[in-house]
Design an enzyme around this catalytic site. Structure first.
Site, PDB file in Angstrom:
ATOM      1  CD  GLU A 163    -105.191 -12.452   6.480  1.00  0.00           C
ATOM      2  OE1 GLU A 163    -104.947 -13.537   5.926  1.00  0.00           O
ATOM      3  OE2 GLU A 163    -104.575 -11.396   6.194  1.00  0.00           O
ATOM      4  CG  HIS A 208    -105.796  -9.069   1.975  1.00  0.00           C
ATOM      5  ND1 HIS A 208    -105.482  -8.280   0.888  1.00  0.00           N
ATOM      6  CD2 HIS A 208    -104.996 -10.170   1.873  1.00  0.00           C
ATOM      7  CE1 HIS A 208    -104.543  -8.860   0.172  1.00  0.00           C
ATOM      8  NE2 HIS A 208    -104.248 -10.012   0.746  1.00  0.00           N
ATOM      9  CG  HIS A 223     -99.401 -13.787  -1.405  1.00  0.00           C
ATOM     10  ND1 HIS A 223    -100.368 -14.422  -2.161  1.00  0.00           N
ATOM     11  CD2 HIS A 223    -100.072 -12.901  -0.619  1.00  0.00           C
ATOM     12  CE1 HIS A 223    -101.559 -13.941  -1.848  1.00  0.00           C
ATOM     13  NE2 HIS A 223    -101.407 -13.005  -0.920  1.00  0.00           N
ATOM     14  CG  HIS A 229     -91.845   2.912  -0.825  1.00  0.00           C
ATOM     15  ND1 HIS A 229     -91.198   3.855  -1.590  1.00  0.00           N
ATOM     16  CD2 HIS A 229     -91.015   1.840  -0.772  1.00  0.00           C
ATOM     17  CE1 HIS A 229     -90.027   3.383  -1.982  1.00  0.00           C
ATOM     18  NE2 HIS A 229     -89.897   2.160  -1.506  1.00  0.00           N
TER      19      HIS A 229
END
Length: 386
Positions: free
Chosen positions: A102, A105, A176, A342
């Protein structure tokens, strides 16, 4: 957070940006502004990929506060808090690994934000410097686009904070994601604007509306995919082409597509039924065939249009890979690497369709003017007088 912790947190974002600036500085490209645009585009794409990894590893609440981690700038300093939370809930959302995912990121996002601020500052300085020389106010250095990007980053940051404070509420997380892709699309348009494009045939004008329709269809499909991911509905149907052995299984669209509700719950506070998850998954899967069919047709038209063949080829390649990774997530029980790919494929399709829209609308047109010899004259559609 204390001022010192905020300063330490900001320094991590600046460090990421400095590394990117070094890539621009040592580049052989003489147009450093253009290089900065494309490096920022590349990092924005990577940020979306890492955001998908963060979401798919269930690390969105790895640090349950924002912008730091338990009031600290990194998980090392917050180790005691993380260990206590993990001990209280061994299989909960907080762990050392998830906290690092987290926070990386967030560091990455701050670095992209710093680079966009640099683009905005450079463009404004160049624009103001040429205010007494209107002829030199090149459209490529217009500050309005970087300013729009900066506003988009600020809005994206706000939704990033709400993603945490609202405990991964699906509509917030999906918004988001969509704002991140909007940022990527804007960066792709700015990047296309910086490049000198090969001239395209006049028939490219016929693809202006179809290219826009293709972009809109893709955005809808990505939003549906985001809704699948944020509701953890990827495995609601584990067979293909049927779903639970039926072409149209039993589904609950009303609760599945109620936007304002908590994760895993209905608007009335009850647990979300499996039929609701099936409706979410089935809708994304079914609409995919509409999008694939249209994009394949659009790519085929681009292949037959001079100047758009390369974009058309890449559209066919990526849409094929996207179909393959989508089916693989079902057959192989949603492996993490394929699920992240993907998400990356959807982002790549978005960039390609933005490029196709730009070229169809604004790329120079190729005309052979009689009396001009054997060399054709390039005529810009926005300025038809060469």
């Amino acid at each position: 957070m204390t001022a010192a912790a905020l300063a330490q947190l900001g320094s991590m974002g600046i460090l990421v940006a400095i590394l990117a600036f070094c890539v621009v500085w040592v580049s052989s490209d003489t147009n450093k502004y253009r290089k900065l645009v494309w490096v920022t585009l590349f990092l924005t794409f990577d940020l979306i990929m890492f955001g998908a990894f963060t979401r798919l590893t269930d690390s969105g609440l790895g640090c349950p506060d924002w912008p730091g981690c338990y009031g600290h700038s990194n998980p090392l300093l917050a180790h005691a808090h993380i260990s206590a939370a993990q001990e209280a809930m061994p299989f909960g959302p907080v762990s050392v690994k998830k906290a690092w995912i987290e926070m990386i990121h967030r560091y990455f996002a701050m670095g992209v934000g710093v680079m966009i601020m640099a683009l905005m500052a450079i463009s404004w300085l160049r624009w103001l410097k040429s205010k007494h020389r209107p002829a030199q106010r090149l459209a490529k250095f217009s500050p309005w686009y970087p300013t729009l990007l900066f506003l988009c980053v600020c809005l994206q940051g706000a939704f990033g904070a709400w993603t945490v404070t609202q405990k991964l509420q699906p509509v917030i997380v999906t918004t988001h994601l969509m704002l991140g892709l909007a940022l990527l699309a804007l960066m792709a348009w700015l990047g296309a604007h910086q490049n000198d494009h090969a001239p395209v045939a006049a028939s490219a004008a016929n693809l202006v509306k179809p290219a826009l329709i293709g972009l809109v269809l893709l955005v809808i499909q990505i939003a549906l995919g985001g809704w699948v991911s944020t509701n953890y509905a990827a495995l609601a149907c584990t067979d293909f082409p049927l779903c639970h052995g039926a072409l149209v299984p039993q589904m609950d669209f009303a609760n599945g597509f109620t936007l304002w509700r908590h994760l895993g719950m209905t608007a009335d506070g009850e647990f979300l039924s499996f039929q609701a998850l099936t409706a979410i998954h089935w809708t994304h899967r079914s609409f995919a065939f509409v999008v694939i069919t249209f994009i394949v047709w659009l790519a085929w038209k681009a292949l037959r249009t001079e100047g758009l063949q390369k974009t058309g080829r890449w559209l066919l390649i990526v849409i094929g890979l996207q179909l393959l990774t989508g089916l693989s997530t079902i057959y192989f029980n949603w492996p993490l690497a394929i699920a992240v790919l993907h998400n990356g494929g959807a982002s790549a399709l978005l960039v390609l369709l933005v490029m196709l829209n730009y070229k169809a609308r604004l790329a120079p047109n190729l005309h052979a003017v009689s009396g001009a010899g054997s060399h054709p004259v390039i005529v810009d559609r926005l300025n038809p007088h060469p």
